[in-house]
Design a protein around this motif. Sequence first.
Motif: not given
Length: 79
Positions: A18-22, A41-43, A45-52
Amino acid sequence: MRVAEGGEPVGFNGSIPGAAGLHLVDGVALLRPEEQVFAAMLTGFANQQLARNLARTTVKGRENTVKAFAAYVNTYPWR
């Protein structure tokens, strides 16, 4: 998977997932850095929510709320 001193998992190449370098290529300048950072940032944020396991409609609604607020104040969240 290895663990860094802070307790975070470290990938095989030594980077933290998840680091920016990736996501960024070395030596390439961003064309519109603020827009691209906001989109990333929005992506995230969405990924964190989808992971839940939240519904995509919930995630999209929250994203639209953040976008609408940013448009209303006419600036980015870090300003």
